[in-house]
Design a protein around this motif. Structure first.
Motif, PDB file in Angstrom:
ATOM      1  N   GLY A 343       0.816  -1.213   0.000  1.00 27.58           N
ATOM      2  CA  GLY A 343       0.000   0.000   0.000  1.00 27.58           C
ATOM      3  C   GLY A 343       0.849   1.263   0.000  1.00 27.58           C
ATOM      4  O   GLY A 343       0.553   2.225  -0.713  1.00 27.58           O
ATOM      5  N   ASN A 344       1.931   1.239   0.799  1.00 23.56           N
ATOM      6  CA  ASN A 344       2.824   2.406   0.829  1.00 23.56           C
ATOM      7  C   ASN A 344       3.504   2.617  -0.516  1.00 23.56           C
ATOM      8  O   ASN A 344       3.656   3.757  -0.989  1.00 23.56           O
ATOM      9  N   MET A 345       3.931   1.501  -1.143  1.00 14.85           N
ATOM     10  CA  MET A 345       4.578   1.612  -2.454  1.00 14.85           C
ATOM     11  C   MET A 345       3.604   2.158  -3.498  1.00 14.85           C
ATOM     12  O   MET A 345       3.962   2.997  -4.328  1.00 14.85           O
ATOM     13  N   THR A 346       2.355   1.694  -3.478  1.00 14.67           N
ATOM     14  CA  THR A 346       1.353   2.181  -4.426  1.00 14.67           C
ATOM     15  C   THR A 346       1.080   3.671  -4.232  1.00 14.67           C
ATOM     16  O   THR A 346       0.957   4.437  -5.196  1.00 14.67           O
ATOM     17  N   GLN A 347       1.016   4.109  -2.975  1.00 15.42           N
ATOM     18  CA  GLN A 347       0.777   5.522  -2.694  1.00 15.42           C
ATOM     19  C   GLN A 347       1.942   6.384  -3.169  1.00 15.42           C
ATOM     20  O   GLN A 347       1.739   7.466  -3.734  1.00 15.42           O
ATOM     21  N   MET A 348       3.180   5.894  -2.953  1.00 18.79           N
ATOM     22  CA  MET A 348       4.352   6.638  -3.424  1.00 18.79           C
ATOM     23  C   MET A 348       4.339   6.752  -4.942  1.00 18.79           C
ATOM     24  O   MET A 348       4.633   7.812  -5.506  1.00 18.79           O
ATOM     25  N   ASN A 349       3.984   5.660  -5.622  1.00 25.39           N
ATOM     26  CA  ASN A 349       3.917   5.688  -7.079  1.00 25.39           C
ATOM     27  C   ASN A 349       2.862   6.680  -7.559  1.00 25.39           C
ATOM     28  O   ASN A 349       3.064   7.425  -8.525  1.00 25.39           O
ATOM     29  N   ALA A 350       1.709   6.698  -6.896  1.00 25.54           N
ATOM     30  CA  ALA A 350       0.652   7.640  -7.276  1.00 25.54           C
ATOM     31  C   ALA A 350       1.083   9.089  -7.049  1.00 25.54           C
ATOM     32  O   ALA A 350       0.794   9.970  -7.862  1.00 25.54           O
ATOM     33  N   ASP A 351       1.789   9.346  -5.929  1.00 26.12           N
ATOM     34  CA  ASP A 351       2.254  10.710  -5.647  1.00 26.12           C
ATOM     35  C   ASP A 351       3.254  11.175  -6.703  1.00 26.12           C
ATOM     36  O   ASP A 351       3.190  12.314  -7.192  1.00 26.12           O
ATOM     37  N   ILE A 352       4.188  10.286  -7.080  1.00 24.80           N
ATOM     38  CA  ILE A 352       5.179  10.651  -8.090  1.00 24.80           C
ATOM     39  C   ILE A 352       4.503  10.914  -9.433  1.00 24.80           C
ATOM     40  O   ILE A 352       4.826  11.865 -10.143  1.00 24.80           O
ATOM     41  N   ARG A 353       3.546  10.067  -9.772  1.00 21.75           N
ATOM     42  CA  ARG A 353       2.835  10.247 -11.031  1.00 21.75           C
ATOM     43  C   ARG A 353       2.053  11.555 -11.035  1.00 21.75           C
ATOM     44  O   ARG A 353       2.018  12.279 -12.038  1.00 21.75           O
ATOM     45  N   PHE A 354       1.430  11.906  -9.902  1.00 18.86           N
ATOM     46  CA  PHE A 354       0.683  13.169  -9.817  1.00 18.86           C
ATOM     47  C   PHE A 354       1.627  14.365  -9.971  1.00 18.86           C
ATOM     48  O   PHE A 354       1.312  15.328 -10.682  1.00 18.86           O
ATOM     49  N   ARG A 357       2.707  14.602 -13.627  1.00 25.00           N
ATOM     50  CA  ARG A 357       1.573  15.068 -14.447  1.00 25.00           C
ATOM     51  C   ARG A 357       1.361  16.563 -14.242  1.00 25.00           C
ATOM     52  O   ARG A 357       1.155  17.310 -15.204  1.00 25.00           O
ATOM     53  N   ASN A 358       1.406  17.021 -12.981  1.00 26.22           N
ATOM     54  CA  ASN A 358       1.185  18.443 -12.686  1.00 26.22           C
ATOM     55  C   ASN A 358       2.281  19.304 -13.297  1.00 26.22           C
ATOM     56  O   ASN A 358       2.020  20.387 -13.827  1.00 26.22           O
ATOM     57  N   HIS A 359       3.536  18.815 -13.246  1.00 23.29           N
ATOM     58  CA  HIS A 359       4.642  19.586 -13.823  1.00 23.29           C
ATOM     59  C   HIS A 359       4.498  19.705 -15.340  1.00 23.29           C
ATOM     60  O   HIS A 359       4.747  20.776 -15.912  1.00 23.29           O
ATOM     61  N   LEU A 360       4.107  18.615 -16.019  1.00 22.69           N
ATOM     62  CA  LEU A 360       3.926  18.662 -17.471  1.00 22.69           C
ATOM     63  C   LEU A 360       2.819  19.640 -17.852  1.00 22.69           C
ATOM     64  O   LEU A 360       2.950  20.401 -18.822  1.00 22.69           O
TER      65      LEU A 360
END
Length: 703
Positions: A343-354, A357-360
């Motif tokens: 669960g922690n790994m999935t949340q970290m992946n989602a945060d990095i992806r967000f 995405r926001n920077h692009l």
């Protein structure tokens, strides 16, 4: 002899004393054997440990060196391929007719066509992102952005070359007779002479193609294609050092006996790297071996003692665990821990992806849109395939991040055929929403939906104007900022962007001759100047900067306005009076300029030639032609029909379908979707529909 007892244990019988002494002696002997056994075991373990370390250190160093040499070879070959691609660009320019000096001489239209073609080489290689072409017969240079300039300006402004040295370096570039390098920190200039074969009998080099590289750019490319490079290395191309990441002199490095070096396939690229010594290699020195053997022996002994004490101490605890904790509980506890980690790994992946995405999206709103960038980061899920886009700015007092509040409201609109992207702005304290929709939904409907969502979250909403391409999203962004009039919320760079946008709108309205549009822009300008500063002196300064932007935009649009009269307007005490006089000056100048522009047959031919040259651009339309030539859309349409016999849309469709039919017939490797994109259609279905209307068959039937 009497019997003696001790508690309940009977020590005496006929041979009681002898029996006890033998047991004690046997226990002591056994303890001695155990001690000796462990001592021998520790000594043997220490010897095996030292030998293993000794042998493994050599094998580890050998394997590591082989791996690094393999990675260096891979990097050298890849870098060589990139330089071959750069050289192939120079060859391609030499064999292309449109680049010849006699073709470009005093022909502005041919020069425009060449510049549009010249920008395509940015996609050939990761190293071809900045380049220019210079002819030996003139001082003008042609840059990768599709513009022309002079090196005496380009060198100081882009490359940081001192102004007094620009002519000298430009002369050195033109004098190159073979592919070589010039250095101007922090840039590396890769120069390729260009020979136009068949242009003259001498077959001399007529031009040079120069790629502007940086050492970090070369380093990033090498580490991208090969992640296992040494920490320190140097790169030489044709005997010239273009990158040095070592702490040694290059002469010392290349002459060292313990230096690793590899050569590319054609021998043009060399990579050097010093050999790094590991701590294990100290064991090979016999003077230090005794010390390390003692240290290793003591370490193993301490480890065994600690292990034994830990094992003895944990025995009661292990018995309690085995007695009171069932196996199912152990498994359940382990699964809960594993589930928590996942669960922690999935949340970290989602945060990095967000964050990515926001920077692009921030880059796109700043005008750095690129289809290649979206393809490279396709995992972010950003897709721009709609016909209309609009930017909405939102803010809540006392709360900068409203993304979570807004996301819950926009989730309710998922069933609608609208794309929403929430952007947390990086430079201003606001949140933007990019809405993408087709003609089935109107701009007013989308605005009302977002206004309702904003009211549910108690947010302020500022609406931008709709645009037809993601490349124009910065314009929608600036119009939303102008409509919002946030006091002090934008940075200095954002204020400059707003000033440029307002100046662009004012000059465009003057060209169209729309008095109402100019008055609307003037009201926005007045509000912007009043909000930009509280003191009258600062407002005067901002007004002067705005007038300079107006003069610059007028020059870009070809509107000849008296600069002295515009500059004198800043002396007026009332801003409204200043803007009123500025409107009159711009209207008079625009009217005078429009009278001097081309009309009649020359204009018709020029329009048709421009349509032919840009027929495959998906963004070409009557409005673009109207803005470019300063004529109304209806007048342009009538001139094209008079010249060709077809309306603008009919003529454009005929050009695209003819080119599509040629590509389908001659280039079998292209798919129908590829052909549609090449001839200017964003969707293959539209191309197929038009193709069947004009030819009576589907594109797949042509083959």
């Amino acid at each position: 002899m009497g019997r003696r007892t001790c508690g309940t244990y009977d020590f005496t019988d006929e041979k009681g004393e002898i029996k006890v002494s033998e047991r004690i002696r046997n226990v002591r002997t056994f303890s001695h054997y155990v001690t000796a056994y462990f001592m021998v075991l520790l000594v043997v373990s220490g010897v095996i440990l030292v030998g293993t370390l000794w042998y493994s250190s050599n094998m580890l160093l050998q394997a590591e060196r082989q791996s690094e040499q393999k990675n260096m070879q891979l990097a050298a070959d890849n870098l060589e391929k990139q330089f071959q691609m750069l050289e192939s660009i120079a060859v391609q320019i030499g064999i292309t007719t449109k680049y010849r000096p006699n073709v470009l001489s005093r022909n502005q239209y041919k020069e425009i066509v060449m510049l549009e073609d010249f920008t395509k080489f940015t996609n050939y290689s990761p190293l071809s992102v900045n380049y220019f072409l210079a002819y030996r017969s003139e001082k003008k240079i042609y840059t990768f952005t599709g513009n022309t300039t002079y090196f005496e300006y380009y060198g100081p402004s882009v490359l940081g070359i001192p102004y007094e040295q620009a002519d000298e370096i430009f002369g050195q570039i033109l004098d190159k007779k073979k592919a070589s390098f010039l250095y101007s920190e922090p840039y590396v200039l890769s120069v390729f002479p260009v020979r136009f074969y068949g242009y003259d009998k001498t077959n001399a080099y007529n031009a040079v193609l120069c790629f502007v590289l940086t050492k970090p750019q070369i380093q990033r490319y090498l580490e991208q294609v090969c992640a296992g490079l040494p920490e320190q290395y140097a790169v030489m191309v044709n005997g010239e050092v273009i990158l040095d990441k070592t702490d040694m002199e290059i002469e010392v490095l290349t002459g060292a006996s313990d230096c690793m070096n590899v050569i590319s396939s054609d021998g043009k690229i060399r990579l050097y790297a010093p050999v790094r010594l590991k701590g294990w290699q100290l064991l090979l020195d016999w003077d230090s071996a005794i010390f390390y053997i003692g240290v290793g022996f003591c370490g193993v002994l301490i480890l065994l003692i600690a292990f034994a004490m830990a094992h003895i101490s944990l025995l009661p605890l292990n018995r309690l665990i085995e007695k009171y904790v069932p196996n199912s509980s152990k498994f359940e506890r382990n699964f809960r821990q594993l589930d928590s980690i996942l669960g922690n790994m999935t949340q970290m992946n989602a945060d990095i992806r967000f964050q990515l995405r926001n920077h692009l999206l921030n880059l796109i709103l700043r005008g750095e849109y690129s289809e290649g960038m979206l393809e490279r980061w396709s995992m972010t899920g950003i897709v721009f395939d709609r016909s209309l886009y609009c930017v909405y700015l939102m803010k809540k007092e006392g709360q900068a991040d409203v993304g979570n509040l807004l996301g819950e409201e926009l989730e309710k609109l998922r069933d609608l055929d609208i794309d929403f992207y929430i952007v947390v702005m990086e430079h201003i304290d606001m949140t933007a929403v990019i809405a993408g929709y087709d003609s089935s939904v109107t701009h007013q409907q989308v605005t009302e939906m977002l206004r309702l969502a904003a009211s549910e979250c108690t947010l302020e909403l500022c609406v931008g104007r709709p645009v037809d391409s993601p490349k124009r999203l910065p314009l929608s962004m600036m119009s939303a900022q102008t409509a919002g009039s946030y006091r002090g919320s934008t940075s200095a760079s954002q204020k400059r962007i707003q000033t440029d946008f307002l100046a662009e709108r004012l000059v465009a309205a003057a060209e169209c001759g729309s008095q109402s549009a100019m008055e609307e822009v003037s009201r926005d300008i007045d509000r912007f100047l009043m909000d930009s500063a509280t003191e009258n002196l600062l407002r005067k300064q901002n007004l002067y900067e705005f007038l300079q932007n107006v003069l610059r935009k007028a020059d870009e649009h070809g509107v000849e306005v008296d600069k002295s009269e515009v500059n004198s307007l800043v002396l007026l005490s009332d801003i409204s009076m200043t803007l009123c006089d500025l409107q009159k000056l711009l209207l008079e100048a625009a009217d005078k300029t429009s009278q001097n522009r081309l009309t009649g047959n020359d204009a018709s031919k020029l329009l048709v030639e421009y349509v032919i040259a840009n027929a495959y651009d998906p963004d070409i339309n009557l409005q673009e032609l109207s803005d470019r030539f300063g004529l109304s859309s209806d007048y342009i349409s009538s001139m094209i029909k008079k010249e060709t016999g077809f309306s603008f849309k009919e003529y454009l469709t005929m050009l695209r379908i003819a080119e599509g039919k040629r590509l389908l017939t001659e280039e079998k490797s292209l798919t129908v979707n590829d052909v549609a994109m090449r001839v200017g259609y964003r969707k293959a279905s539209n191309f197929s529909k038009k193709f069947k209307e004009l030819t009576g068959m589907q594109p797949s039937q042509v083959r």
